[in-house]
Scaffold this active site. Structure first.
Site, short mmCIF file in Angstrom:
data_model
loop_
_atom_site.label_atom_id
_atom_site.label_comp_id
_atom_site.label_asym_id
_atom_site.label_seq_id
_atom_site.Cartn_x
_atom_site.Cartn_y
_atom_site.Cartn_z
N ARG A 287 -17.00 -108.22 47.29
CA ARG A 287 -18.18 -107.37 47.26
C ARG A 287 -18.04 -106.51 45.99
NH1 ARG A 287 -16.06 -106.87 52.58
NH2 ARG A 287 -17.41 -107.78 54.18
N LYS A 317 -15.56 -101.52 52.80
CA LYS A 317 -16.40 -101.78 53.97
C LYS A 317 -15.64 -102.29 55.18
CE LYS A 317 -20.74 -104.07 55.17
NZ LYS A 317 -21.84 -104.93 54.68
N ARG A 384 -20.43 -114.35 45.76
CA ARG A 384 -19.67 -114.27 47.01
C ARG A 384 -20.05 -115.44 47.93
NH1 ARG A 384 -16.74 -110.83 50.26
NH2 ARG A 384 -17.47 -110.44 52.39
N HIS A 407 -14.49 -110.53 56.46
CA HIS A 407 -15.48 -110.43 57.53
C HIS A 407 -15.08 -111.37 58.66
CE1 HIS A 407 -17.68 -113.45 54.77
NE2 HIS A 407 -17.04 -114.13 55.69
N TYR A 416 -23.11 -117.05 55.73
CA TYR A 416 -22.81 -117.71 54.47
C TYR A 416 -23.14 -119.20 54.48
CZ TYR A 416 -20.79 -113.37 53.03
OH TYR A 416 -20.65 -112.06 52.68
#
Length: 472
Positions: A287, A317, A384, A407, A416
């Site tokens: 990110r 995050k 990403r 994640h 994704y």
């Protein structure tokens, strides 16, 4: 309010270890928010016990109780006007709601009110007035959205531990609530819902609803936003192939040939930092914020970093992790360990407050600006997505790829892999078929070698028999 009073909420969070999460989705953030609210409620209840002990020691015939996020005074009082005296004692136990929030500030107010009520009871001068009939709270004028926005940060961080991540989340809620509402409107559910319904774009409406939901929760505004809670279908993305990524990084140098001669000398080489950033996003699937929030530059350049990992800081995050590269050769090809670029990174972040969400946002927006400036057809986050798809094509297990991107597996598969375009699917299938064909070739070659081996064995046995015959 003194600094000590301002910090008491954060001091109450000092012993809270936030749930570790590899889920950067709204669900992951909601679970952490719930944990913080429950932690703060427990702290308030602990302090409430102490307050009630003080009231008891002072022989004040009043206690305080928490109910649905508010504090109430409990006491035995003369029968309220309009109420029935079923026991014929002339007195009854009541819970008085004075519109006091169940937080640390509210406890102080409630304790003061309890002593005041206790004095009235002791002197036998208590009367049912508008205050104790809860009419004063009803009479109070509603505040406007603008007035509440002025205290949004102060109230929000009474129930949230202040971190880089929570600062960023709050900025998201504040900026969108401010953007999509009218500050002159009264802060009612009807006006806030009307603000959401005026938004045409689905994603903007969804994001506004999330922000306004947090706003309403902070100020205890009853509202039903379930109608807007469903995530819209995502727009199409332009996920770059490896060839397009390689072509894209060259556009930064091509920019030198097209920019005008009137260039500020202080920033004439700044394009190199953004080219380096582009390369890091492509190689690690980071990110953009994970480059600028407390980067461990020494580790990245260290000879001990044999696996060439990028350390993502715990304030990011989804917490800390070490990200591994795909296409390691790009690290050398893009010159990503050149100390010159890392010095430029250090200078860029030294000019910003690294704990300030707005300053970090300014840096990430600068990345997007450079993508547009040099004419790229994709956005920073698309690199990403490309990393995730490339990992899938290379046969990397989903759990390993998801952990590397920071994640959950659920986010990885739902978010994704939906960008697996026709071209990407063709590439994946062709690579799988090629791999299968290679295996078949190896198998055929092994069978041929086995046959030749058997043939050679027969010929050796034949030669042995001939030699034996000659010597006999």
């Amino acid at each position: 309010m003194q600094n000590q009073d301002k910090d008491k909420y954060q001091q109450a969070f000092a012993d809270l270890e936030l749930l570790s999460s590899t889920d950067g989705s709204f669900l992951g953030s909601s679970l952490q928010a719930k944990q913080q609210r429950e932690h703060m409620r427990a702290k308030v209840l602990q302090e409430l016990e102490k307050v009630n002990l003080r009231l008891k020691s002072a022989k004040t015939k009043v206690t305080i109780r928490e109910s649905n996020g508010s504090l109430q005074l409990r006491a035995t009082l003369p029968i309220k006007p309009g109420d029935k005296d079923t026991r014929r004692t002339g007195r009854k136990q009541y819970n008085l709601s004075l519109n006091i929030p169940a937080n640390l500030d509210g406890l102080k107010t409630a304790e003061e009110e309890a002593y005041e009520l206790g004095k009235l009871i002791a002197r036998k001068t208590f009367e049912w007035n508008d205050k104790y009939l809860a009419k004063e709270a009803i009479k109070k004028d509603l505040k406007t959205i603008g007035e509440l926005l002025e205290t949004f940060a102060e109230e929000y961080f009474k129930t949230h531990k202040r971190t880089t991540k929570s600062e960023h989340t709050f900025f998201y809620y504040f900026s969108r609530t401010q953007r999509y509402t009218n500050p002159q409107d009264l802060a009612t559910a009807e006006n806030l819902i009307s603000s959401i319904e005026r938004i045409d774009k689905e994603w903007a409406r969804y994001n506004a609803a999330r922000a306004i939901s947090a706003f309403c929760q902070t100020f205890n505004i009853a509202i039903d936003l379930s109608k807007y809670s469903r995530m819209p279908d995502r727009n199409s993305r332009n996920i770059p192939t490896d060839a397009e990524i390689l072509s894209g990084i060259n556009k930064f140098e091509e920019y030198l040939n097209t920019r005008g001669s009137q260039v500020n000398q202080d920033v004439k080489d700044s394009w190199q930092l953004w080219r380096w950033t582009y390369g890091m996003l492509a190689v690690f699937g980071l990110r953009p914020r994970e480059i600028f929030i407390n980067p461990d530059i020494d580790w990245w350049l260290s000879p001990e970093n044999a696996d060439l990992t990028w350390k993502v800081h715990k304030d990011c995050k989804t917490g800390e992790r070490q990200a591994l590269p795909l296409h390691k050769e790009w690290i050398d090809e893009f010159d990503l360990r050149n100390p010159k670029y890392l010095e430029m990174l250090a200078t860029a972040i030294s000019k910003k407050d690294k704990s300030n969400h707005a300053d970090i946002t300014a840096l990430t927006q600068r990345v997007s600006w450079w993508f547009r400036k040099i004419g790229l057809d994709f956005k920073p986050y698309d690199l990403r997505h490309a990393w995730a798809i490339r990992a899938h094509i290379l046969g990397i297990p989903i759990k390993a790829a998801a952990d590397n991107l920071g994640h959950s597996v659920q986010v990885h598969t739902q978010t994704y892999q939906r960008w697996f375009s026709l071209d990407m699917r063709k590439l994946a299938i062709n690579q799988a078929l090629t791999k299968r064909n290679e295996i078949e070739v190896i198998r055929e070659e092994n069978a041929r070698l086995r046959m030749e081996n058997e043939k050679l064995k027969l010929e050796i046995e034949k030669l042995k028999m001939e030699l034996l015959y000659k010597h006999s």
